[in-house]
Design an enzyme around this catalytic site. Structure first.
Site, mmCIF file in Angstrom:
data_model
loop_
_atom_site.group_PDB
_atom_site.id
_atom_site.type_symbol
_atom_site.label_atom_id
_atom_site.label_comp_id
_atom_site.label_asym_id
_atom_site.label_seq_id
_atom_site.Cartn_x
_atom_site.Cartn_y
_atom_site.Cartn_z
ATOM 1 N N THR A 136 -7.441 -5.965 -0.512
ATOM 2 C CA THR A 136 -6.343 -6.171 0.641
ATOM 3 C C THR A 136 -6.233 -7.823 0.852
ATOM 4 O O THR A 136 -5.337 -8.406 0.922
ATOM 5 C CB THR A 136 -6.118 -5.329 1.769
ATOM 6 O OG1 THR A 136 -7.208 -5.604 2.558
ATOM 7 C CG2 THR A 136 -5.691 -4.082 1.350
ATOM 8 N N ILE A 166 -3.812 -0.366 -3.262
ATOM 9 C CA ILE A 166 -4.155 -1.916 -3.385
ATOM 10 C C ILE A 166 -5.657 -1.901 -2.885
ATOM 11 O O ILE A 166 -5.956 -1.868 -1.525
ATOM 12 C CB ILE A 166 -3.084 -2.837 -2.377
ATOM 13 C CG1 ILE A 166 -1.751 -2.832 -2.962
ATOM 14 C CG2 ILE A 166 -3.894 -4.267 -2.519
ATOM 15 C CD1 ILE A 166 -0.830 -3.866 -2.199
ATOM 16 N N ASP A 167 -6.487 -1.941 -3.802
ATOM 17 C CA ASP A 167 -7.665 -2.245 -3.480
ATOM 18 C C ASP A 167 -8.148 -3.850 -3.484
ATOM 19 O O ASP A 167 -7.666 -4.281 -4.521
ATOM 20 C CB ASP A 167 -8.783 -1.653 -4.666
ATOM 21 C CG ASP A 167 -10.036 -1.677 -4.334
ATOM 22 O OD1 ASP A 167 -10.615 -1.579 -3.259
ATOM 23 O OD2 ASP A 167 -10.969 -1.689 -5.494
ATOM 24 N N ASP A 209 0.605 -1.300 0.029
ATOM 25 C CA ASP A 209 -0.006 0.116 -0.066
ATOM 26 C C ASP A 209 0.879 1.282 -0.006
ATOM 27 O O ASP A 209 0.619 2.245 -0.869
ATOM 28 C CB ASP A 209 -0.919 -0.154 1.344
ATOM 29 C CG ASP A 209 -2.434 -0.446 0.780
ATOM 30 O OD1 ASP A 209 -2.821 -0.247 -0.192
ATOM 31 O OD2 ASP A 209 -3.016 -0.855 1.934
ATOM 32 N N ASP A 237 -12.517 3.707 -4.048
ATOM 33 C CA ASP A 237 -12.782 2.372 -4.078
ATOM 34 C C ASP A 237 -13.877 2.269 -5.519
ATOM 35 O O ASP A 237 -14.324 1.110 -5.926
ATOM 36 C CB ASP A 237 -13.880 1.935 -3.076
ATOM 37 C CG ASP A 237 -12.907 1.370 -1.767
ATOM 38 O OD1 ASP A 237 -11.721 1.189 -2.143
ATOM 39 O OD2 ASP A 237 -13.234 1.458 -1.002
ATOM 40 N N GLU A 239 -5.478 6.775 0.348
ATOM 41 C CA GLU A 239 -5.870 5.867 1.598
ATOM 42 C C GLU A 239 -4.935 6.161 2.587
ATOM 43 O O GLU A 239 -5.158 6.034 3.855
ATOM 44 C CB GLU A 239 -6.033 4.363 1.065
ATOM 45 C CG GLU A 239 -6.895 3.911 2.146
ATOM 46 C CD GLU A 239 -7.423 2.391 1.756
ATOM 47 O OE1 GLU A 239 -8.255 2.083 2.329
ATOM 48 O OE2 GLU A 239 -7.013 1.937 0.718
ATOM 49 N N ASP A 282 -6.239 4.603 -4.887
ATOM 50 C CA ASP A 282 -6.365 3.112 -3.809
ATOM 51 C C ASP A 282 -5.410 2.377 -4.412
ATOM 52 O O ASP A 282 -5.204 1.637 -5.330
ATOM 53 C CB ASP A 282 -7.516 2.432 -3.972
ATOM 54 C CG ASP A 282 -7.923 1.473 -2.816
ATOM 55 O OD1 ASP A 282 -6.692 1.343 -2.034
ATOM 56 O OD2 ASP A 282 -8.889 1.074 -2.752
#
Length: 355
Positions: free
Chosen positions: A140, A137-138, A47, A296, A70, A135
């Site tokens: 996780t 890493i959408d 991330d 998201d 994020e 984002d």
């Protein structure tokens, strides 16, 4: 003359592609074969690392733009071990094509630059100006199980999404590959996997293979031509906390959808829908007061709409990205080809009204 967003698109695509290299490396080094699947540190490294790489590229090209991200770096300033692990990945990640790497401004120069880049993701969002939604890493949990996750980036101008890019390292490159029930796990980026989805408002949507160099040739994508809902493929979140599976089951039954739903994490669902591999994506409210985060949905929303789909909330309203960091005026998401969207919306409203 209308703004074509050609530069923004190129930078976003290359930035997402480079960040995807980092996430894949973190997965193979830190997750694959690891003893404990409860260890969340690989996600943290991925991330923060991906956010630093992407924001550095945006800053180099568009220094006045804001970013809604994020993550923020205060935890890294206090945790030297985690900071050094992230820095090792950030400084080692680059595109092997020198001209592509130079478009992004080259590597992040120092640990301090990395932390500063991460901290630039704290924009409040809103209706004015150029703001990127990121984002890194959408999905996780999908990332940790070797399933679906996405590196997501979208440009909003005065609250309207103009450019959207999704890097999906574990989706098949082949746009015609059907979604299989096992798409949610054990799919880690072997040969034939890794897709970059892109769209610019008014210019359609494309897919291309992810690469470790410059951009590969792209091809236009479009949503499926399904008319008969009994043949539709239904996508939903893996996590019950993200979307009401019970309501979705009732809705699918009422629509006559008989195939089992395909459960997968992240905006990879939007990408799958945009290229016709899935037909319907529902994300139904689980809690009355839950507000979806703009990062998201911003990229996926544009990509599906540019591929001939329709995306609304459960009340039939377009998603409104101009209200800040969340979709405060929307509840849930319904995405489907435009020709069948209204039928699905009617059933969703009917089922939810009886609760």
């Amino acid at each position: 003359m209308a703004h074509t967003y050609a530069k923004e698109l190129e930078v976003a695509e290359l930035a997402v592609q480079r960040a995807s290299l980092l996430t894949k490396k973190v997965f193979h080094e830190k997750v694959k074969g690891s003893i404990s699947k409860d260890d969340k540190s690989p996600v943290t490294i991925g991330d923060f690392g991906a956010q630093a790489l992407i924001i550095q590229a945006l800053q180099h090209n568009f220094p006045e733009d804001e970013v809604v991200g994020e993550e923020e770096a205060s935890a890294l300033r206090e945790n030297g071990d985690l900071r050094s692990q992230i820095w090792e990945h950030v400084k080692a990640t680059k595109l092997v094509d020198d001209s592509a790497e130079s478009v992004l401004g080259g590597p992040v120069k120092s640990v301090d630059d990395m932390l500063a880049a991460i901290d630039l993701g704290m924009s409040a969002g809103g209706p004015k100006g150029r703001i990127w939604a990121l984002d890194p890493i959408d999905g996780t949990k999908g990332f940790l199980r070797g399933g679906q996750y996405a590196v997501c980036l979208a440009l909003m101008v005065d609250g309207d999404v103009k450019v959207g890019v999704l890097g999906c390292p574990n989706l098949p490159v082949d746009d015609s590959a059907p979604l299989s029930a096992d798409v949610g796990s054990g799919q880690s980026d072997e040969e034939g996997r890794g897709v970059l989805f892109s769209a610019v408002q008014g210019q359609g949507a494309t897919s291309r293979p992810l690469s470790n160099a410059g951009l590969q040739p792209s091809q236009p994508i479009s949503v499926s031509s399904v008319e008969n809902l009994t043949e539709a493929t239904f996508c939903e979140s893996v996590e019950a906390a993200h979307s009401s599976h019970d309501d979705q089951f009732v809705i699918a039954k009422q629509l006559g959808i008989s195939r089992p739903s395909v459960r997968m994490d992240s905006q990879a669902k939007y990408g799958s829908l945009a290229r016709g591999a899935g037909d319907v994506y529902l994300r139904l409210p689980v809690k009355k007061d839950y507000q979806e985060k703009i990062w998201d949905h911003a990229a996926g929303d544009l990509i599906v709409r540019e591929a001939g789909g329709q995306v609304t909330d459960v009340n039939g309203k377009r998603l409104d990205f101009s209200k800040g960091r969340t979709l405060v005026d929307n509840k849930g998401v319904i995405a489907a080809p435009a020709r069948i969207h209204s039928r699905i919306l009617d059933v969703v409203m009917d089922v939810l009204s009886k609760k």
